[in-house]
Design a protein around this motif. Structure first.
Motif, PDB file in Angstrom:
ATOM      1  N   CYS A 224       0.846  -1.186   0.000  1.00  0.00           N
ATOM      2  CA  CYS A 224       0.000   0.000   0.000  1.00  0.00           C
ATOM      3  C   CYS A 224       0.887   1.243   0.000  1.00  0.00           C
ATOM      4  N   PRO A 225       0.302   2.433  -0.067  1.00  0.00           N
ATOM      5  CA  PRO A 225       1.119   3.648  -0.044  1.00  0.00           C
ATOM      6  C   PRO A 225       1.985   3.786   1.216  1.00  0.00           C
ATOM      7  N   ASP A 226       1.606   3.102   2.302  1.00  0.00           N
ATOM      8  CA  ASP A 226       2.403   3.114   3.540  1.00  0.00           C
ATOM      9  C   ASP A 226       3.392   1.954   3.583  1.00  0.00           C
ATOM     10  N   PHE A 227       3.559   1.263   2.470  1.00  0.00           N
ATOM     11  CA  PHE A 227       4.525   0.172   2.294  1.00  0.00           C
ATOM     12  C   PHE A 227       4.230  -1.066   3.145  1.00  0.00           C
ATOM     13  N   HIS A 228       2.958  -1.289   3.461  1.00  0.00           N
ATOM     14  CA  HIS A 228       2.552  -2.542   4.100  1.00  0.00           C
ATOM     15  C   HIS A 228       2.348  -3.579   2.998  1.00  0.00           C
ATOM     16  N   TYR A 229       2.790  -4.791   3.278  1.00  0.00           N
ATOM     17  CA  TYR A 229       2.639  -5.888   2.318  1.00  0.00           C
ATOM     18  C   TYR A 229       1.155  -6.192   2.109  1.00  0.00           C
ATOM     19  N   ILE A 230       0.755  -6.352   0.859  1.00  0.00           N
ATOM     20  CA  ILE A 230      -0.618  -6.734   0.527  1.00  0.00           C
ATOM     21  C   ILE A 230      -0.578  -8.128  -0.083  1.00  0.00           C
ATOM     22  N   ARG A 231      -1.328  -9.031   0.514  1.00  0.00           N
ATOM     23  CA  ARG A 231      -1.403 -10.389  -0.029  1.00  0.00           C
ATOM     24  C   ARG A 231      -2.135 -10.374  -1.365  1.00  0.00           C
ATOM     25  N   GLU A 232      -1.664 -11.201  -2.278  1.00  0.00           N
ATOM     26  CA  GLU A 232      -2.242 -11.221  -3.624  1.00  0.00           C
ATOM     27  C   GLU A 232      -3.737 -11.525  -3.587  1.00  0.00           C
ATOM     28  N   ASN A 233      -4.155 -12.416  -2.693  1.00  0.00           N
ATOM     29  CA  ASN A 233      -5.570 -12.776  -2.628  1.00  0.00           C
ATOM     30  C   ASN A 233      -6.422 -11.696  -1.951  1.00  0.00           C
ATOM     31  N   GLU A 234      -5.787 -10.649  -1.375  1.00  0.00           N
ATOM     32  CA  GLU A 234      -6.518  -9.547  -0.757  1.00  0.00           C
ATOM     33  C   GLU A 234      -6.426  -8.257  -1.575  1.00  0.00           C
TER      34      GLU A 234
ATOM     35  N   SER B 251      -4.618  -5.036   4.887  1.00  0.00           N
ATOM     36  CA  SER B 251      -5.167  -5.434   6.181  1.00  0.00           C
ATOM     37  C   SER B 251      -4.602  -4.597   7.328  1.00  0.00           C
ATOM     38  N   GLU B 252      -3.370  -4.117   7.193  1.00  0.00           N
ATOM     39  CA  GLU B 252      -2.784  -3.292   8.257  1.00  0.00           C
ATOM     40  C   GLU B 252      -3.445  -1.915   8.323  1.00  0.00           C
ATOM     41  N   CYS B 253      -3.773  -1.367   7.179  1.00  0.00           N
ATOM     42  CA  CYS B 253      -4.454  -0.058   7.138  1.00  0.00           C
ATOM     43  C   CYS B 253      -5.973  -0.219   7.263  1.00  0.00           C
ATOM     44  N   ASP B 254      -6.457  -1.450   7.039  1.00  0.00           N
ATOM     45  CA  ASP B 254      -7.881  -1.741   6.996  1.00  0.00           C
ATOM     46  C   ASP B 254      -8.565  -0.849   5.959  1.00  0.00           C
ATOM     47  N   GLN B 255      -7.962  -0.828   4.764  1.00  0.00           N
ATOM     48  CA  GLN B 255      -8.455   0.046   3.715  1.00  0.00           C
ATOM     49  C   GLN B 255      -8.197  -0.562   2.342  1.00  0.00           C
ATOM     50  N   LYS B 256      -9.157  -0.352   1.463  1.00  0.00           N
ATOM     51  CA  LYS B 256      -8.983  -0.732   0.061  1.00  0.00           C
ATOM     52  C   LYS B 256      -8.483   0.492  -0.691  1.00  0.00           C
ATOM     53  N   TYR B 257      -7.420   0.299  -1.482  1.00  0.00           N
ATOM     54  CA  TYR B 257      -6.807   1.401  -2.210  1.00  0.00           C
ATOM     55  C   TYR B 257      -7.103   1.299  -3.702  1.00  0.00           C
ATOM     56  N   PRO B 258      -7.156   2.437  -4.394  1.00  0.00           N
ATOM     57  CA  PRO B 258      -7.234   2.385  -5.855  1.00  0.00           C
ATOM     58  C   PRO B 258      -5.945   1.752  -6.393  1.00  0.00           C
ATOM     59  N   GLU B 259      -6.061   0.998  -7.450  1.00  0.00           N
ATOM     60  CA  GLU B 259      -4.902   0.280  -7.987  1.00  0.00           C
ATOM     61  C   GLU B 259      -3.738   1.200  -8.323  1.00  0.00           C
ATOM     62  N   GLU B 260      -4.010   2.427  -8.752  1.00  0.00           N
ATOM     63  CA  GLU B 260      -2.914   3.327  -9.111  1.00  0.00           C
ATOM     64  C   GLU B 260      -2.088   3.776  -7.906  1.00  0.00           C
TER      65      GLU B 260
ATOM     66  N   VAL C  26       4.036  -1.890  -6.867  1.00  0.00           N
ATOM     67  CA  VAL C  26       4.254  -3.236  -7.407  1.00  0.00           C
ATOM     68  C   VAL C  26       5.755  -3.475  -7.496  1.00  0.00           C
ATOM     69  N   TYR C  27       6.181  -4.636  -6.982  1.00  0.00           N
ATOM     70  CA  TYR C  27       7.593  -5.016  -6.993  1.00  0.00           C
ATOM     71  C   TYR C  27       7.721  -6.327  -7.758  1.00  0.00           C
ATOM     72  N   PHE C  28       8.737  -6.402  -8.590  1.00  0.00           N
ATOM     73  CA  PHE C  28       8.954  -7.615  -9.376  1.00  0.00           C
ATOM     74  C   PHE C  28      10.162  -8.371  -8.851  1.00  0.00           C
ATOM     75  N   TYR C  29       9.972  -9.664  -8.713  1.00  0.00           N
ATOM     76  CA  TYR C  29      11.012 -10.585  -8.269  1.00  0.00           C
ATOM     77  C   TYR C  29      10.998 -11.766  -9.232  1.00  0.00           C
ATOM     78  N   PHE C  30      12.023 -12.583  -9.139  1.00  0.00           N
ATOM     79  CA  PHE C  30      11.990 -13.843  -9.879  1.00  0.00           C
ATOM     80  C   PHE C  30      12.739 -14.892  -9.093  1.00  0.00           C
ATOM     81  N   LYS C  31      12.388 -16.120  -9.406  1.00  0.00           N
ATOM     82  CA  LYS C  31      13.049 -17.260  -8.780  1.00  0.00           C
ATOM     83  C   LYS C  31      13.609 -18.143  -9.885  1.00  0.00           C
ATOM     84  N   PRO C  32      14.918 -18.386  -9.871  1.00  0.00           N
ATOM     85  CA  PRO C  32      15.486 -19.327 -10.833  1.00  0.00           C
ATOM     86  C   PRO C  32      14.914 -20.731 -10.601  1.00  0.00           C
TER      87      PRO C  32
END
Length: 100
Positions: free
Chosen positions: A60-70, A75-84, A88-94
């Motif tokens: 979220c804008p406060d840098f709390h982790y958001i679970r993909e299914n939520e 949940s930490e802010c108890d708020q739904k945010y606009p997608e913009e 979004v952070y990109f990672y990869f696993k070999p």
């Protein structure tokens, strides 16, 4: 396709990846000296080849982790945010050992 980016990603995996976990795309782009976008394009191709698995993570804008299914609810802010407003952070696993 930028074969130099793919070669550099493979080199990063060979030289830097210790195993067990994900790698930040920004770490690889810094190592390779190119943009995150170029690395992502290379990773998409490597994912098609079965060499890596790309993962997206959100906060979220406060840098709390958001679970993909939520998504886009924090949940930490108890708020739904606009997608913009979601980060979004990109990672990869070999997935396999690659040969240069």
């Amino acid at each position: 396709m930028d074969t130099q980016a793919i070669k550099c990603i493979r080199k990063y995996i060979e030289d830097k990846y210790i195993g067990g976990g994900v790698v930040k795309v920004s770490d690889v782009s810094a190592y390779c000296g190119c943009s995150d976008g170029i690395i992502l394009k290379g990773l998409v191709r490597l994912e098609e080849l079965g060499e890596v698995k790309i993962e997206k993570r959100y906060s979220c804008p406060d840098f709390h982790y958001i679970r993909e299914n939520e998504f886009p609810f924090c949940s930490e802010c108890d708020q739904k945010y606009p997608e913009e407003l979601i980060n979004v952070y990109f990672y990869f696993k070999p997935l396999a050992t690659v040969r240069m």
